[in-house]
Design an enzyme around this catalytic site. Structure first.
Site, short mmCIF file in Angstrom:
data_model
loop_
_atom_site.label_atom_id
_atom_site.label_comp_id
_atom_site.label_asym_id
_atom_site.label_seq_id
_atom_site.Cartn_x
_atom_site.Cartn_y
_atom_site.Cartn_z
N LYS A 208 0.85 -1.19 0.00
CA LYS A 208 0.00 0.00 0.00
C LYS A 208 0.90 1.25 0.00
CE LYS A 208 -2.89 -3.34 0.93
NZ LYS A 208 -3.70 -4.10 0.07
C1 LIG Z 1 -4.30 -5.35 1.12
C2 LIG Z 1 -5.76 -5.47 1.26
C3 LIG Z 1 -6.34 -6.02 2.41
C4 LIG Z 1 -5.55 -6.66 3.50
O1 LIG Z 1 -4.70 -5.78 4.18
P1 LIG Z 1 -3.65 -6.37 5.24
O2 LIG Z 1 -3.19 -5.14 5.96
O3 LIG Z 1 -2.57 -7.04 4.47
O4 LIG Z 1 -4.39 -7.29 6.14
C5 LIG Z 1 -7.73 -6.04 2.48
N1 LIG Z 1 -8.48 -5.55 1.50
C6 LIG Z 1 -7.97 -5.02 0.37
C7 LIG Z 1 -8.87 -4.47 -0.69
C8 LIG Z 1 -6.58 -4.99 0.21
O5 LIG Z 1 -6.07 -4.50 -0.92
#
Ligand SMILES: *Cc1c(COP(=O)(O)O)cnc(C)c1O
Length: 403
Positions: A208
């Site tokens: 992210k």
């Molecule tokens: C990355 C992501 C998650 C999970 O996030 P984590 O912090 O890795 O648990 C959930 N939903 C979406 C849409 C994502 O892109």
């Protein structure tokens, strides 16, 4: 400078100079790369030397700074977006026997968080131009068991919240936002996270824009809910560690319900505080590179560039294009050819209903747009440190492959 040190003087009609095709590429251009600097290193060292390493003062500071950045009332830090979604759904009363509508075109954690509560994910199809839930396909999925809609702002582009909220209101459903990718994105002039639904959940995974290694945040405007989330993220303990530590008189906690250990550490929060200070730069650079891609790729008739509705501001957590008819190669063949040119790409967002725990013939037939986008989408390299020359090379390679 171009990768390999040469800048060719051939310019395409979109007006940028591009690096010569023949320039030797030594390292593969990654699809994404986190930006972590000396300030983050120092911030972690400071925490280690402070002697307080798990959830403590840095987590509180990160929460306060996050709230003031977003413009929301309460932020609750947790260990990931998956645990954030899990807590948010539980705090909304979602449990066994309930149904929660969500997109299948999402990272699998979206659906997993629903299953972790004992509820059933019900997949809604998407709009192929935005990759987000199609409001026109929601009402047909609502049953007496439907409790909530888990709306994803996919790859950072806000979903059609006004229409989704209207449907939720009409049917008395809770709306929770999976804003894992959406930090810095805006909808109707507000940052995502100033909750449009009941709560919004963010991820700080390295894929992210803002990273803490692992980490998540829940934002809400409801103080009672915020308190409930804070308690449950640490074993439902009635007093926090910090309160006990600073108490002048002995203080004993109670545990009045079954909680979780979903805490963020102070090391992670210290990284997060530093990253929050860089976020403006991150967003500016990503938007610049995204605009550059769009301008350069728009003339390619076989490729769909991102569409951004006029009331949205995209953070371009990912830059995803789609192969349209009229291109000789299939998506995976194109990815292979690009990899041979040392350009790393990713297939589009996954379709959760195609993975083993979620497979059923019903979903295969009812999610045509999800299947289409998942088969034809392609995520191009985009990261903070990407140079214009890196990007020119990617663009030129795409032009060369169409021949
Ligand atoms: C990355 C992501 C998650 C999970 O996030 P984590 O912090 O890795 O648990 C959930 N939903 C979406 C849409 C994502 O892109």
């Amino acid at each position: 400078m171009a990768r390999g040190g040469q800048v060719g003087d051939r310019g395409y009609s979109w007006g940028c100079k591009v690096s010569a095709l023949s320039s030797p590429i030594t390292t593969t251009i990654p699809v994404a790369r986190p930006f972590i600097g000396a300030e983050e290193e120092q911030a972690v060292i400071d925490v280690l030397r402070s002697g307080w390493v798990t959830q403590g003062p840095r987590v509180s500071e990160f929460e306060e700074k996050f709230s003031s950045y977003i413009g929301c009332d309460h932020s609750v830090a947790v260990s990931s977006c998956t645990t954030a979604l899990h807590l948010a759904l539980l705090a909304s009363g979602v449990g066994p026997g309930d149904e929660v509508i969500c997109p299948s075109l999402s990272f699998i954690a979206t659906a997993n968080s629903i299953v972790h509560t004992g509820a059933l994910p019900i997949f809604g199809d998407i709009d192929p131009s935005t990759f987000n839930l199609d409001p026109l396909r929601i009402e047909e999925l609502i049953t007496p068991r439907t409790k909530a809609i888990l709306v994803v702002h996919q790859i950072g582009l806000p979903a059609d919240m006004n229409r989704l909220l209207a449907i939720a209101d009409k049917h008395g459903l809770v709306v929770i936002e999976d804003a894992a990718c959406a930090i810095g994105s805006e909808y109707d002039g507000n940052l995502i996270g100033k909750p449009l639904g009941k709560m919004a959940c963010f991820s700080f995974h390295p894929r992210k824009i803002l990273t803490t290694g692992e980490g998540g945040m829940i934002t809400t405007s409801d103080p009672v809910l915020a308190e409930k989330l804070r308690r449950r993220r640490q074993h439902a303990m009635s007093l926090s560690d910090v309160v006990r530590h600073n108490a002048k008189q002995i203080a004993s906690e109670t545990y009045d319900e079954v909680g979780f250990n979903f805490r963020m550490t102070d090391m992670q929060a210290a990284i997060g505080i530093t990253q929050l200070g860089r976020l403006g730069d991150f967003l500016q650079r990503r938007r610049y590179l995204a605009m550059r891609y769009t301008k350069a790729l728009l003339p390619l008739s076989w490729l769909q560039v991102p569409f951004v509705p006029s009331n949205c501001h995209h953070n371009y957590q990912s830059y995803m294009v789609r192969l349209l008819d009229g291109f000789a190669l299939k998506r995976d063949a194109l990815m292979q050819k690009l990899l041979e040119k040392k350009i790393s790409t990713r297939r589009a967002i996954m379709a959760i209903h195609r993975e083993l725990p979620y497979r059923s013939p019903h979903w295969n037939d009812s999610l045509p747009q999800t299947n289409l986008v998942s088969d034809t989408g392609l995520i191009l390299p985009l990261f903070h440190q990407m140079t214009d020359a890196d990007q020119d090379y990617v663009i030129e390679s795409l032009y060369a492959l169409q021949a």
